[in-house]
Design an enzyme around this catalytic site. Structure first.
Site, short mmCIF file in Angstrom:
data_model
loop_
_atom_site.label_atom_id
_atom_site.label_comp_id
_atom_site.label_asym_id
_atom_site.label_seq_id
_atom_site.Cartn_x
_atom_site.Cartn_y
_atom_site.Cartn_z
N GLU A 151 0.80 -1.24 0.00
CA GLU A 151 0.00 0.00 0.00
C GLU A 151 0.82 1.28 0.00
O GLU A 151 0.64 2.16 0.84
CB GLU A 151 -0.96 -0.03 1.20
N GLU A 256 -6.19 -10.78 -1.24
CA GLU A 256 -6.99 -10.59 0.00
C GLU A 256 -8.47 -10.55 -0.35
O GLU A 256 -9.22 -9.69 0.12
CB GLU A 256 -6.56 -9.29 0.70
#
Ligand code: 9MR
Length: 382
Positions: A151, A256
């Protein structure tokens, strides 16, 4: 007609004889789940039964982040992460490490100069190298790969203004990947992020991959986290992103996956306390169970997603769900605490949802037409 009947019969036979997702999807790529400490410690035999039947890989949901692994500078705590890897080995699961460098769930000392400010460039670079080297060496030979950087890019394609970026600029990404490779030349290295169907973000990730490769730094795959909803993202854009990343010479992983079925609270505004009870109910509409109509939408969403994965199986190396059963999911607590969400493939009784049978049945069918067409580079590239 006879051929059609034969295909149906063969498909039914494959589904009936298959033990689980790993026997169908797992022929083309790894299929796995995120696991937590109590599950790896053997306190959840129902999880283990599902995992053994359906999955061939796993990732640590929390215990391999920098906070749990190095809570104080120089003090490494490997117990829970070791237990995760032991569990994977005992249950035939290929293990992935998550994650070496992330601005979140990091220990406070990492981004501090001890005087209320950020550390110097040299100090932070050295701390990153030491953390990565120690952790990657510790698990050398036991993991297939690591989420090296998590991220780092905002949805608008700019770099996240995290302490990492503020102190080191883009260089922190090079430092992290290079250190991980040096610590274990055989381990695969990944970049992992969410909202990867957003064109500006997708293109920025493509540029990052190109930059690393131009500098001779290893990167093996891009992870699309895929925290999706019933109506977002646009599936054509999502599918196009897979082609975009693959065009830069990396594998793509779905890292995810979960499907949020609850309303988005950001659609509401105002601060009238009198409204809060009603607001709470409207934000938590399925506290007593998931209506059949929404279950059908969920099944269709999973079927659409896995149809994309099937079309792109030559580009995908892994599909991981972010949890085993619904009550394990982080989405019961985010972005509103205490909701009842239904994002995963197994319900609160560890029973497979209709989506599981649908995925297994359709994975073996003839490929459907692609939503996005052939391979495509990101906008603004080449
Ligand atoms: O699922 C994880 C949750 O249990 C933790 O509290 C949270 C802490 O930030 O992290 C969650 O996992 C995140 C993952 O590590 C990175 N991508 C987003 C995931 C969901 O927040």
């Amino acid at each position: 007609m006879r051929k059609c009947l034969l295909v149906v019969a063969l498909t039914a036979a494959v589904v009936a004889s298959a033990q689980g997702l790993k026997d169908v999807v797992g022929h083309d790529c790894l299929i796995g789940v995120a696991l937590n400490e109590w599950q790896c410690a053997g306190q959840d035999s129902a999880t283990t039964a599902v995992v053994r039947r359906h999955f061939n890989c796993a990732v640590a949901e929390n215990c391999m982040k920098s906070g749990p692994l190095q809570p104080q500078e120089g003090v490494f705590r490997f117990e829970q992460a070791d237990s995760f890897v032991d569990y994977c080995e005992a249950n035939g699961l290929t293990a992935t490490g998550h994650c070496l460098v992330w601005h979140s769930q990091a220990p406070a000392w990492l981004f501090s100069d001890g005087k209320g400010g950020l550390p110097s460039r040299e100090v932070l670079a050295e701390r990153l190298r030491r953390h990565i080297t120690t952790v990657v060496r510790h698990f050398k030979g036991r993991l297939r790969g690591w989420d090296v950087v998590n991220e780092a890019i905002e949805d608008d394609g700019t770099f996240r203004r995290s302490p990492l970026y503020q102190v080191l600029g883009e260089d922190f990404i090079d430092i992290a990947f290079a250190a991980a490779h040096e610590a274990d030349p055989d381990v695969e290295l990944y970049y992992n992020d969410y909202s990867m169907a957003v064109p500006a973000k997708r293109d920025a990730v493509c540029r990052m991959v190109r930059r690393l490769k131009e500098r001779g730094i290893r990167i093996d795959a891009v992870g699309m986290q895929s925290h999706v909803g019933l109506d977002y993202p646009d599936l054509a854009a999502y599918e196009a992103a897979i082609d975009s990343f693959a065009a830069y010479g990396v594998k793509v992983m779905v890292t995810e996956l979960d499907v949020n079925v609850l309303p988005n609270p950001w659609g509401f505004s105002g601060a009238d306390i009198a409204q809060s009870y009603e607001l709470q109910q409207r934000l938590n509409p399925y506290a007593d169970g998931l209506p059949d109509s929404v279950q059908r939408q969920l099944t269709q969403r999973y079927a659409d997603l896995f149809a994309i994965y099937r079309r792109h199986r030559h580009q995908l190396s892994r599909i991981s769900l972010w949890g085993v059963a619904d009550h394990h999911s982080w989405l019961n607590g985010w972005p509103v605490e205490g909701r009842t969400n239904y994002p995963l493939l197994f319900d609160r009784n560890y029973q497979p949802k209709p989506a599981v049978e649908r995925i297994m049945r359709e994975w073996n069918m003839a490929p459907a037409a692609s939503v996005s067409g052939g391979a495509r580079l990101g906008h603004g590239e080449e």
